[in-house]
Design a protein around this motif. Structure first.
Motif, PDB file in Angstrom:
ATOM      1  N   ALA A   2      20.271  -6.950 -70.216  1.00 26.22           N
ATOM      2  CA  ALA A   2      20.063  -6.066 -71.157  1.00 26.22           C
ATOM      3  C   ALA A   2      21.031  -5.998 -72.253  1.00 26.22           C
ATOM      4  O   ALA A   2      20.692  -5.904 -73.292  1.00 26.22           O
ATOM      5  N   VAL A   3      22.363  -6.407 -71.784  1.00 24.95           N
ATOM      6  CA  VAL A   3      23.145  -6.351 -73.082  1.00 24.95           C
ATOM      7  C   VAL A   3      24.292  -7.791 -72.610  1.00 24.95           C
ATOM      8  O   VAL A   3      24.577  -7.888 -71.543  1.00 24.95           O
ATOM      9  N   GLN A   4      24.555  -8.445 -73.991  1.00 24.68           N
ATOM     10  CA  GLN A   4      25.447  -9.342 -73.634  1.00 24.68           C
ATOM     11  C   GLN A   4      27.028  -9.184 -74.208  1.00 24.68           C
ATOM     12  O   GLN A   4      27.043  -8.370 -75.215  1.00 24.68           O
ATOM     13  N   ARG A   5      27.922  -9.667 -73.504  1.00 23.49           N
ATOM     14  CA  ARG A   5      29.183  -9.337 -73.789  1.00 23.49           C
ATOM     15  C   ARG A   5      30.133 -10.754 -73.699  1.00 23.49           C
ATOM     16  O   ARG A   5      29.614 -11.368 -72.981  1.00 23.49           O
ATOM     17  N   ARG A   6      31.003 -10.976 -74.761  1.00 22.84           N
ATOM     18  CA  ARG A   6      31.692 -11.884 -74.795  1.00 22.84           C
ATOM     19  C   ARG A   6      32.995 -11.755 -73.866  1.00 22.84           C
ATOM     20  O   ARG A   6      33.686 -10.895 -74.243  1.00 22.84           O
ATOM     21  N   ALA A   7      33.198 -12.741 -72.890  1.00 28.73           N
ATOM     22  CA  ALA A   7      34.179 -12.171 -71.893  1.00 28.73           C
ATOM     23  C   ALA A   7      35.225 -13.366 -71.702  1.00 28.73           C
ATOM     24  O   ALA A   7      34.887 -14.443 -71.971  1.00 28.73           O
ATOM     25  N   TRP A   8      36.463 -12.845 -71.490  1.00 29.10           N
ATOM     26  CA  TRP A   8      37.411 -13.938 -71.103  1.00 29.10           C
ATOM     27  C   TRP A   8      37.441 -13.833 -69.497  1.00 29.10           C
ATOM     28  O   TRP A   8      37.166 -12.836 -68.477  1.00 29.10           O
ATOM     29  N   LEU A   9      36.961 -15.287 -68.892  1.00 30.08           N
ATOM     30  CA  LEU A   9      36.879 -15.429 -67.621  1.00 30.08           C
ATOM     31  C   LEU A   9      38.100 -16.265 -66.987  1.00 30.08           C
ATOM     32  O   LEU A   9      38.708 -17.189 -67.506  1.00 30.08           O
ATOM     33  N   LEU A  10      38.433 -16.036 -65.693  1.00 29.22           N
ATOM     34  CA  LEU A  10      39.546 -16.789 -65.150  1.00 29.22           C
ATOM     35  C   LEU A  10      39.160 -17.409 -63.840  1.00 29.22           C
ATOM     36  O   LEU A  10      38.271 -17.127 -63.124  1.00 29.22           O
ATOM     37  N   ALA A  11      39.213 -18.902 -63.965  1.00 26.57           N
ATOM     38  CA  ALA A  11      38.783 -19.979 -63.310  1.00 26.57           C
ATOM     39  C   ALA A  11      37.418 -19.950 -63.272  1.00 26.57           C
ATOM     40  O   ALA A  11      36.670 -20.342 -62.294  1.00 26.57           O
ATOM     41  N   GLY A  12      36.818 -19.531 -64.479  1.00 30.03           N
ATOM     42  CA  GLY A  12      35.121 -19.803 -64.661  1.00 30.03           C
ATOM     43  C   GLY A  12      34.541 -18.630 -63.854  1.00 30.03           C
ATOM     44  O   GLY A  12      33.385 -18.851 -63.738  1.00 30.03           O
ATOM     45  N   VAL A  13      35.110 -17.639 -63.255  1.00 29.74           N
ATOM     46  CA  VAL A  13      34.464 -16.823 -62.443  1.00 29.74           C
ATOM     47  C   VAL A  13      33.966 -15.376 -63.215  1.00 29.74           C
ATOM     48  O   VAL A  13      34.734 -14.848 -63.985  1.00 29.74           O
ATOM     49  N   ALA A  14      32.540 -15.366 -63.105  1.00 25.77           N
ATOM     50  CA  ALA A  14      31.967 -14.136 -63.694  1.00 25.77           C
ATOM     51  C   ALA A  14      31.401 -13.228 -62.486  1.00 25.77           C
ATOM     52  O   ALA A  14      30.291 -13.304 -62.204  1.00 25.77           O
ATOM     53  N   PRO A  15      32.188 -12.534 -61.789  1.00 24.45           N
ATOM     54  CA  PRO A  15      31.887 -11.698 -60.610  1.00 24.45           C
ATOM     55  C   PRO A  15      30.690 -10.501 -60.894  1.00 24.45           C
ATOM     56  O   PRO A  15      30.723 -10.025 -62.125  1.00 24.45           O
TER      57      PRO A  15
END
Length: 776
Positions: free
Chosen positions: A606-619
């Motif tokens: 529904a909504v996109q957000r640009r995020a910092w990921l740590l170790a490639g994890v998007a929980p």
């Protein structure tokens, strides 16, 4: 025969001389043991002095007679001063045995001729003897002084005797020794003197009360010039000529009083030391104290403040102000608020989000619920008493929202959080009998400004926190607070607002400074902690007795002072780009599910957000405690009408569809953009009947209704009821919580000014209804 007689007489004379020498020697040894030299410093001990890192006195603690006597080594004194003392006082110092017989004979002849003492004939050694064993100005006293001088020469080297003179020479008033005099009169260490200053201080012990440059500058000038003329054969003529033209100036003697509470702290741990060198930068300390004094004048009568500045590379403390004004007893100036245990308010939130990043349960843009929530009966509210609905981790941290922080702590665990803080060196103190709970993240336990600053330094040190170091020899006590990647992400959020804030310049006015505020319950403590590459600065404002200061909180009271301190720090803010650690990357994630874009069908993003990921994890987003189950709604759509339907209510072909489910608690706050992937409405004949089971509905007004003031009423109002609700109902007016009441009581909404009002009712199960009313 005559030759033998001469030899016999010579031999007897030698024997007699040797015997006399032995007797004299034995007499001298016996006298030395019967009348030992007083131990220098026993009857006149040095002041304990605490200094800045460059030797500038911060505070001195005088002896019981209130004499300022600072220990100084011969190597720490300007050669010009040593040359002036010896050249004027005792040119034969390096070769005489403690007395100068020629000077004594000259002094005796002058006494006989004039009937009074014209010159004493005292050597430097004799003057030292009088300093450590005072005698009256009589012939007997002079003889006693001579014998003591001989003793001194027998026990000490010339350099040691000269060092005693430099440390004990009277310099006027309460000052003794060249170090105390140099710092008190000319405001500089004794290693850095001009020819004129060296001459002025060299002659001062001759008549310290009469030649004080702060009281009698003309007398001091005449005496100084006398020394300069005496040194004409030892100093270059141009230097003497310049010195003779230099005016005599001396500052008023006053007790050094920089970082007084730190000095007192170090004095208690001195353990017999005469000088304690701290890590303090004297100039910075003066500036910080001036800023605190200026700020405290705008605060209530009994309020105070404290500040701590540390160098991130070494953890050394560069400025330490435990109170705002050490002379103001009304502000409890004696209480060191750097070490006082106080509620930290929201200042622990960055560590919670850092720990949650390391645990892999959030990324920088994970969806959180800033809505009224109950966590096992604990119902936190925000500082501004309003709610924002769906927020990201970055937004929750930069805006210091309380409910999302409690939501994350509920997932992470209070015991786990407190234990992790302790491992990182940040100690918390709980009320007697209390254990860690959700309130800890909002200030439910106490800590100190010193602990907080050491912990915040981890954001600039790759996740390594440490104890602030007060002395250069203090051990480097470091603790792993969080990973380098988590520290980078948290610092970036606090500095720029995260990827979104960085793009829109949300915190552009403070680029280079990552900071967090905190306010404890009842406005008792206002905090602001800031971090740059080089420094960490912490500020506390409040009343030392814990009384509330209404209206003074972290953002409006402590942050301006913290920013002022940063503006005075050299190279405090580095604007160059910091590369993230290898395990920190950016990616587009989707709300409400939390996955990376592309990891699920577009229909679920529904909504996109640009995020910092740590170790490639998007929980994934935290589970919905109300609805439970999978956060995806699967349904069927009538392929002809495009409306939601089932095989029971249409003969048209159906196709499978799915939509993401937002957490139920967020439903009243969602805007059209967030709802664009909601299921279509039900086809006629297929929709559940309005007000059916499981629905909540507002009664008393409907959307689009216009309300007006009754005749004579100050403002229009309407009383609303609710059906189908469970337990207590919350009422929102334009997104702000207006209050809670039992379902049967309803709620009276007042409209203070004309306009459109969105009113939402929701119950403890997350069900809601909304109406829009226009007030005229």
């Amino acid at each position: 025969m005559r030759r033998l007689l001469v030899r016999a007489r010579a031999s007897r004379a030698l024997r007699i001389g040797a015997s006399v020498g032995v007797v004299i020697g034995l007499f001298a040894i016996a006298a030395d043991r019967l009348y030992p030299l007083p131990t220098p410093g026993r009857s006149a001990p040095f002041s304990l002095i605490v200094t800045a890192r460059d030797g500038t006195p911060l505070r001195a603690f005088p002896d019981k007679l209130y004499i300022w006597r600072n220990p100084v080594a011969l190597t720490q004194v300007s050669p010009l001063y040593v040359e002036a003392v010896i050249g004027y006082e005792d040119r034969a110092f390096w070769w005489h045995p403690g007395i100068n017989p020629f000077a004594l004979v000259r002094a005796g002849a002058q006494w006989i001729r004039h009937g009074h003492i014209v010159s004493g004939g005292s050597t430097i050694t004799m003057q030292v003897a009088r300093m450590i064993d005072p005698t009256p100005h009589t012939m007997a006293g002079k003889l006693h002084q001579i014998l003591r001088a001989l003793q001194l020469e027998a026990h000490f080297s010339k350099r040691e005797i000269l060092s005693l003179y430099l440390n004990y020479a009277p310099m006027g008033g309460v000052l003794e020794g060249v170090d105390a005099a140099s710092r008190a009169y000319i405001g500089k260490p004794p290693s850095n003197m001009s020819h004129a200053e060296a001459a002025m201080l060299a002659v001062l012990p001759q008549a310290p009360s009469l030649l004080r440059p702060d009281r009698y500058p003309e007398r001091a000038r005449q005496a100084r010039d006398k020394v300069l003329h005496r040194m004409a054969d030892r100093w270059p003529a141009p230097d003497i000529a310049d010195a003779l033209t230099e005016p005599v100036y001396a500052q008023t003697i006053r007790e050094p009083m920089l970082a007084p509470l730190l000095a007192e702290r170090l004095r208690r741990g001195a353990r017999g030391k005469l000088r304690v060198t701290s890590t303090i930068d004297a100039d910075l300390q003066s500036t910080v104290e001036a800023l605190l004094l200026e700020r405290v004048r705008t605060l209530p009568r009994h309020a105070s403040s404290a500040a701590l500045v540390i160098d991130n590379a070494t953890l050394e403390v560069r400025a330490y102000a435990g109170s705002a004004d050490f002379s103001d007893l009304e502000r409890a100036s004696h209480v060191d608020m750097v070490r006082a245990w106080r509620s930290p308010g929201s200042t622990l939130k960055p560590f919670l989000y850092g720990f949650a990043l390391d645990a892999g349960i959030i990324d920088s843009e994970s969806l959180l619920n800033d809505v009224p929530q109950s966590f096992g009966g604990y119902q936190p509210g925000n500082f501004q008493q309003s709610f924002s609905g769906a927020v990201s981790v970055s937004e929750a941290l930069t805006r210091s929202l309380n409910v999302p922080a409690v939501q994350v702590l509920d997932q992470y665990g209070p015991d786990r959080f407190v234990g992790k803080l302790r491992q990182g060196g940040l100690k918390l103190r709980f009320p007697r009998g209390a254990t860690p709970n959700l309130a800890v993240i909002l200030g439910g336990a106490d800590t100190t400004l010193e602990n907080l600053v050491g912990a915040y330094a981890s954001l600039a040190r790759g996740g390594m926190a440490g104890s602030p170091r007060l002395t250069p020899d203090a051990p480097l006590d470091e603790h792993r607070m969080m990973s380098a990647g988590a520290a980078y992400i948290v610092r970036d959020i606090l500095e720029t607002g995260g990827p979104l804030g960085r793009a829109i310049g949300e915190r552009g006015t403070s680029r280079g400074i990552a900071w967090k505020t905190g306010t404890s319950f009842g406005f008792r403590d206002a905090w602001s902690i800031g971090v740059t590459d080089r420094y960490t600065v912490g500020v506390w404002i409040g009343r030392p007795d814990g009384t509330p200061n209404p209206g003074y909180f972290g953002a409006n009271a402590a942050t301006p002072l913290m920013m002022s301190i940063f503006s005075t720090l050299p190279d405090a803010v580095v604007t160059s780009h910091r590369a993230p650690p290898p395990d920190v990357t950016q990616a587009q994630i989707c709300w409400p599910l939390g996955n990376v874009v592309g990891a699920q069908p577009d229909a679920l993003c529904a909504v996109q957000r640009r995020a910092w990921l740590l170790a490639g994890v998007a929980p994934p987003t935290f589970p919905d405690p109300v609805r439970g189950g999978e956060p995806i709604l699967r349904y069927t759509i009538d392929t002809v009408t495009g409306l939601r339907a089932t095989s029971d209510c249409t003969d048209h072909p159906l196709r499978q569809a799915e939509s993401p489910l937002w957490p139920v608690a967020l439903e009243p706050w969602l805007d059209e953009r967030s709802r664009r992937l909601d299921p279509p409405r039900w086809a006629p004949g297929c929709a559940p009947p309005a007000g059916g089971a499981g629905r909540l509905a507002i009664t008393g007004a409907s959307s689009g209704e216009v309300v007006r003031s009754a005749y004579g009423a100050a403002a229009p109002q309407v009383h609303l009821g609710v059906i189908g609700a469970r337990g207590v109902v919350g009422w929102l007016v334009n997104g702000t919580l207006a209050g809670r009441a039992a379902a049967a009581s309803g709620w009276t909404v007042q409209f203070p000014k004309p306009g459109e009002y969105a009113i939402t009712a929701f119950d403890e199960s997350g069900r809601y209804d909304r109406v829009t009313i226009e007030a005229r």
